[in-house]
Scaffold this motif. Sequence first.
Motif, PDB file in Angstrom:
ATOM      1  N   LEU A 195       2.765  -7.046 -26.220  1.00 18.83           N
ATOM      2  CA  LEU A 195       2.238  -5.939 -27.029  1.00 18.83           C
ATOM      3  C   LEU A 195       1.142  -6.357 -27.985  1.00 18.83           C
ATOM      4  N   ARG A 196       0.400  -5.356 -28.475  1.00 18.03           N
ATOM      5  CA  ARG A 196      -0.526  -5.568 -29.581  1.00 18.03           C
ATOM      6  C   ARG A 196       0.202  -5.280 -30.893  1.00 18.03           C
ATOM      7  N   GLY A 197       1.083  -4.306 -30.862  1.00 22.40           N
ATOM      8  CA  GLY A 197       1.816  -3.924 -32.057  1.00 22.40           C
ATOM      9  C   GLY A 197       2.489  -2.583 -31.815  1.00 22.40           C
ATOM     10  N   ILE A 198       3.368  -2.203 -32.723  1.00 25.47           N
ATOM     11  CA  ILE A 198       4.032  -0.903 -32.616  1.00 25.47           C
ATOM     12  C   ILE A 198       3.706  -0.149 -33.902  1.00 25.47           C
ATOM     13  N   PRO A 199       3.462   1.179 -33.791  1.00 28.17           N
ATOM     14  CA  PRO A 199       3.110   1.923 -35.006  1.00 28.17           C
ATOM     15  C   PRO A 199       4.096   1.660 -36.146  1.00 28.17           C
ATOM     16  N   CYS A 200       3.571   1.738 -37.346  1.00 25.87           N
ATOM     17  CA  CYS A 200       4.282   1.521 -38.623  1.00 25.87           C
ATOM     18  C   CYS A 200       4.926   0.145 -38.704  1.00 25.87           C
ATOM     19  N   GLY A 201       4.356  -0.809 -37.973  1.00 21.10           N
ATOM     20  CA  GLY A 201       4.824  -2.202 -38.089  1.00 21.10           C
ATOM     21  C   GLY A 201       6.246  -2.414 -37.637  1.00 21.10           C
ATOM     22  N   LEU A 202       6.718  -1.564 -36.704  1.00 17.44           N
ATOM     23  CA  LEU A 202       8.116  -1.691 -36.263  1.00 17.44           C
ATOM     24  C   LEU A 202       8.365  -3.041 -35.590  1.00 17.44           C
ATOM     25  N   ASP A 203       7.314  -3.596 -34.971  1.00 16.55           N
ATOM     26  CA  ASP A 203       7.487  -4.907 -34.322  1.00 16.55           C
ATOM     27  C   ASP A 203       7.867  -5.980 -35.330  1.00 16.55           C
ATOM     28  N   GLU A 204       7.137  -6.015 -36.444  1.00 16.36           N
ATOM     29  CA  GLU A 204       7.427  -7.050 -37.446  1.00 16.36           C
ATOM     30  C   GLU A 204       8.763  -6.789 -38.139  1.00 16.36           C
ATOM     31  N   ARG A 205       9.047  -5.521 -38.370  1.00 19.70           N
ATOM     32  CA  ARG A 205      10.353  -5.197 -38.954  1.00 19.70           C
ATOM     33  C   ARG A 205      11.475  -5.658 -38.019  1.00 19.70           C
ATOM     34  N   ALA A 206      11.309  -5.373 -36.732  1.00 21.34           N
ATOM     35  CA  ALA A 206      12.360  -5.701 -35.766  1.00 21.34           C
ATOM     36  C   ALA A 206      12.508  -7.200 -35.568  1.00 21.34           C
ATOM     37  N   ARG A 218      -1.643  -3.085 -44.627  1.00 23.14           N
ATOM     38  CA  ARG A 218      -0.968  -2.128 -43.748  1.00 23.14           C
ATOM     39  C   ARG A 218      -2.006  -1.375 -42.938  1.00 23.14           C
ATOM     40  N   PHE A 219      -1.599  -0.883 -41.788  1.00 20.35           N
ATOM     41  CA  PHE A 219      -2.505  -0.088 -40.953  1.00 20.35           C
ATOM     42  C   PHE A 219      -2.953   1.163 -41.709  1.00 20.35           C
TER      43      PHE A 219
END
Lengths: 552, 552
Positions: A195-206, A218-219
Motif C-alpha cells: 500500500l501507499r497508505g490508508i485514509p486518516c492514517g489507519l495504517d500507522e494506527r494499526a 497529517r494529510f
Amino acid sequence: MGWGKSVPVLKLGQGLRPGLRLGLGPGQGLRLGLLILLCCLALCPAPVQGDKVLVMPVDGSHWLSMKLLVKELAARGHEMVVLIPETSILIQGSDYYRTETFRVPYSKAQLDKNINKLKDAAFVKAPDVTDIFVNVQHLVDFTTMQVKGCEGLLYDEPLMQRLSGEIFQLMLTDPFLPCGSIIADSFNIPAVYFLRGIPCGLDERAAQCPTPLSYVPRFFSGNTDHMDFLGRVKNMLMYSLESYLCTVMFASFDELTSRYLDKDMTYRDLLGHGAIWLLRYDFSFEYPKPRMPNMVNIGGINCGKRAPLPVDLQEFVDESGEDGFVVFTLGSMVSQMPEEKAKQFFDAFSRIPQRVVWRYTGVVPENAPDNVRLMKWLPQNDLLGHPKVKAFITHGGTHGLYEGICNSVPMVMLPLFGDQGDNIHRMAVRGVGEVLNMFDVTSDKLVEALNKVINDKSYKEKMLKLSAVHKDRPIEPLDLAVFWVEFVMRHSGAEHLRPAAHDLNWIQYHSLDVFTLLLTIVLIVVMVTIKCCKVCFHKCCGTKRTMKRKSE
Amino acid sequence: MGWGKSVPVLKLGQGLRPGLRLGLGPGQGLRLGLLILLCCLALCPAPVQGDKVLVMPVDGSHWLSMKLLVKELAARGHEMVVLIPETSILIQGSDYYRTETFRVPYSKAQLDKNINKLKDAAFVKAPDVTDIFVNVQHLVDFTTMQVKGCEGLLYDEPLMQRLSGEIFQLMLTDPFLPCGSIIADSFNIPAVYFLRGIPCGLDERAAQCPTPLSYVPRFFSGNTDHMDFLGRVKNMLMYSLESYLCTVMFASFDELTSRYLDKDMTYRDLLGHGAIWLLRYDFSFEYPKPRMPNMVNIGGINCGKRAPLPVDLQEFVDESGEDGFVVFTLGSMVSQMPEEKAKQFFDAFSRIPQRVVWRYTGVVPENAPDNVRLMKWLPQNDLLGHPKVKAFITHGGTHGLYEGICNSVPMVMLPLFGDQGDNIHRMAVRGVGEVLNMFDVTSDKLVEALNKVINDKSYKEKMLKLSAVHKDRPIEPLDLAVFWVEFVMRHSGAEHLRPAAHDLNWIQYHSLDVFTLLLTIVLIVVMVTIKCCKVCFHKCCGTKRTMKRKSE
C-alpha cells in the motif's frame, strides 16, 4: 529454509523447449530436457507443496504496482491466484497468474459514476476546507460500494469453500479495502500488505507506529515536517478530525469484519495482525518519521524496468529536437476533462517549443497544435526515461511522482483528489516542481509553470539530487518486496517483528494507569508530609504556648 | 554517483605486481601493468580525491566488530585512518589501515584497574538494585578516564592540525565515547555511528526515536516487552532513574563537548547530528520497537566469516565423539576468575561427557580434567560453527550471543556487567539458553544447566528457529554497513533521513504548547457559555418574576 527462494520452479514443458529450439530430434530433446530437469532437481532447493499466494488487490491505479510484484513472484515459481471483481477496471487475466472472478452487487456504470464523483469536483471548483467532508462522503460512498463487492465474495460460499480447500501460504493484499485481511484471518494464513497508505492514517494506527504530531504532518493539513506553532495547532486539529473521520469512514469495514469473522474486533484490530507492511514510499518522497520493524519501504517499485517505446512514438520524441518534449498524464483513472479546461491545455501547448505526449481521450478542438500527440494510454515510465524529456505534467499520484523522481524529470503538478494534494506538496517543498490548481488553470499559468521548470536549472538540479538519493539503495524495491513475501512464507509469518503494543489498550499504551498510580502516591506522600508537618507544628507551638502560659 | 562503490582503488604498485609475478621482464611487466591500469581507469568509476575515513573506535570488545567494517571498507578501496590511544588494549595496527596514536594522561595499569572494577563485583556478590548506582559509579570512573584520554587527543594540536589538513569524508565512530562525534563536528564531516547502544538509552534519545515505556523495556528493569501493570510501573521508575543517571553519567561528555566546540550544546545534541546509526542488533535478539529512518540494524555483523581452526584444536574437537564439545568464554576482557570459582567450573567439566574448550589464563587446579582444553584466546565463531559443538557458556556480550545465534548453539549464560544481564534475559525468554549467576554458581548448577541445554531438545529447536529468522535477510549485515558508510560519503550525509524532531524542544515535541492553547480555548468557551446561560437564565427568570409581581 531456502525453498522457493529466488528459484523459479522448472516445469516439464519449460525444460523440454530448449532442446527443441536447438534443433534436436524429439527423443534427444526429451533426454536433454530430462537431464536439465534432473540437474535442476538435484541442485535447486525443492519447491514446497502449497507454495501458493492468494492476492486480493484494489482495482484502479493501486493494482498497477502490485501487478509487478505478483508477476515477479510468479516468475520466481510461486503460484499466484488473483481475486477479481466482475466489474474490474484495470485488473485483467495474465499468463503469470490464475484469476478467480467474483460477482458484485453493482454494475460497471455504477462504479464509474462513483469514481467520477471523486475526481470531477477538482475540475470545477476551488478546493476549500469543507472539501474534506465532501471528499470523505465520496470516499465513504466508494468504499461502501467496494465493501458490498467484498461481501459478494465473502458470502459466495462455493467459491470461498473452493479457495479454502486450496492450501494458500499467504495473502497478499492492499488493505485500502478489507476483503483481503478478512480472508487471511478466515483462512488462518499470514497477510502481507502492499500500500501507499490508508485514509486518516489507519495504517500507522494499526501498525502501532508512533507519529508525533509535532513533526509528522497529517494529510490535508498543508504542513511539512517543519511547522511553526500555528502549523502544529492545525496538525493537532486535523488529527482530531481524522480520528472522527476514521470512525465514519471505516464503520462499514468494522461491521463487516466483526460480522464475518464473528469476533468483537474492528478493522484496525484486524489490520494489526498483518505480518509485513510493504509501503510504496521512501524518504526521498516522504518526510522522515518513525517506523516499525515490520514496515518495509518499497517506494519506486514501479519504475524499475523500462521497455522500448513503440516505433512511431519513439520517432515523435526522438525528433523533438533540442527543445525536447513534455509528458502529460492524469493517471490511470482520468483521461478526459471538461472541454473548456482542455482548451487551456491545447492553447498552452501551442505556445511552447516542446512537443507534448498527452494521454487524452476527450474532445479535441479544431485548431489543436501539431506538437501534441494524443494517446489513449501511454508508456509513462518509458517516456520519462527518454533523454529528451523536459517536464512531466502530472496529477500527483505516487506512481507518476516516483517515475518522475526515478528519471529525474521536473514536474508541473495539478492534484485532483485523494492523497494527490499532499503528494505534490512533498515534491514542491523539495523544489523539483511547480503546483497549479486544476479548477483555475489557464494557458498562461501553464506556459509560465512549464517554462519555469524547463528553463530554470534549479528544478532539474534538485531533481537530479533527489533522484540520486532515491536510487542509491542496497537492494531494489521489487527484490525487497519479493524477499519479504517469501520470508513470511518461509516462517509462516514474521512474529519476531510484531510489537507487543498490540496487546495493550489505549490507556495502557500511553501508561496513563501508571501515571495515575504514581501521581496518587506522590499526592498521598505530599499530603501526609504536610499533615505530619502541621501536627508537628501544632504540637510544637501548642507546647510552647502552654509553657508560655504556665510561665506567665 | 557510483565512485568508490565496491571498487577497490587500484594503486600503481598493485597494478604492476601481477606482471612481475607472471615472470615477465621488467619492461613487459610495466607495460602490462600500465595496460591493466588504463583498462581499469577506462572501466572503473573514478576514485574521488579525499576518499578517506577517519575512525575513532572504543577500545575493548567494541572494537572487535568495528574492525571487521574498517577492514572491509579498506578492502573496497577506502583509505582508513584509525585513532588509537597509546594504552590500547585490543586495537592494533594492520596492513588494512593506517593508525595514529595519541597520548593519554593515564597508564595501562590504571586503565586495567578501572576496567577490573567494572567486572570483578560479579564474581563475589549477589546482584541487587543498588548495583545500578555502584555500576554507574564504576562506569562514570571509566568514562571520565576515557574522556581525559579524549582530551589528550583533542588538545594535541600538532596531531589535530595534521588530521584536519587531510581531507576526510567521514568519521566512523562508536558514540559510547564522545571523541569521534566532537572531531566530526570540528572537522565538519558527517559521522556514522557504530554501536550496540549507549547507557541510559542516550542513543535513542539522541536519534529522536520514540520508545513507548509500556512495551519497550528499560535496561536493568528485568522486563520483557510484555509487562503486567507492576512491570510497567517498574519500567517507568527505571526510566525516571535513567533520566537522572544520564545527567550524572554524561556530565563530563557535555562539558567537553561545549568547551571544545565552543557551542552551547550537550553530548546528546551533538549525537543528534549523526548521519546514520549502525546498530549491532536485530529483532531476532531485541524486542520489536520503533526505529528511525537513519537507524540501520546490523546485528550479527561479527559472525559472517569463518576460518579453519588451528590443526590441534581441530583435532581436539573432531575427536570429541558423539557427545561433542562445549565452548566457554567470558569475552575479550575476562580470561580469569577467582580460584575457588574456577574450581567449580573444572569440577563441573569433569562430570560431563563433553569436551570443553575454555578461554582461561587463571590458576589451574592439579586435578584439572583431561576433557578441558585451556586457551589464551580462542576462535569463538569458528568453534561455534563446528558441527560437534553442543553448548556455549558465555557472559552474554552481544558478540558472543550473536555468534551463538548464527551457529544455532544453545547457551548457558552468566552475566558479568554492563548490558550483559539484559542481553541474556532476551535470550532466556526465547528459550534458547539457561541463566546462572556468577556469584553463586556451583558445579552442580553448572552440570544441571549444561545437561539441560544439551539434552532437552527444545533449546536446540528454538535456537534453530531463531537462527533461521536471524540469518534470513535480504542483505548481509557487513554489506549493509558498508553500503551506508559509502552512501554517506557519496551524498555528504543522509540529510533526507534526519527527522525534523531535532529542531523542536521538549515542550514543542510533545505538543504541550498546543495542548495548552486548545485547552485554554475549550475552557474559555465553556466558561463563556456557562456565563451566557447564567445571564440568559437570570434575565429570563428575572422577567418572569417581574411579570409575576406585576400580575399579582
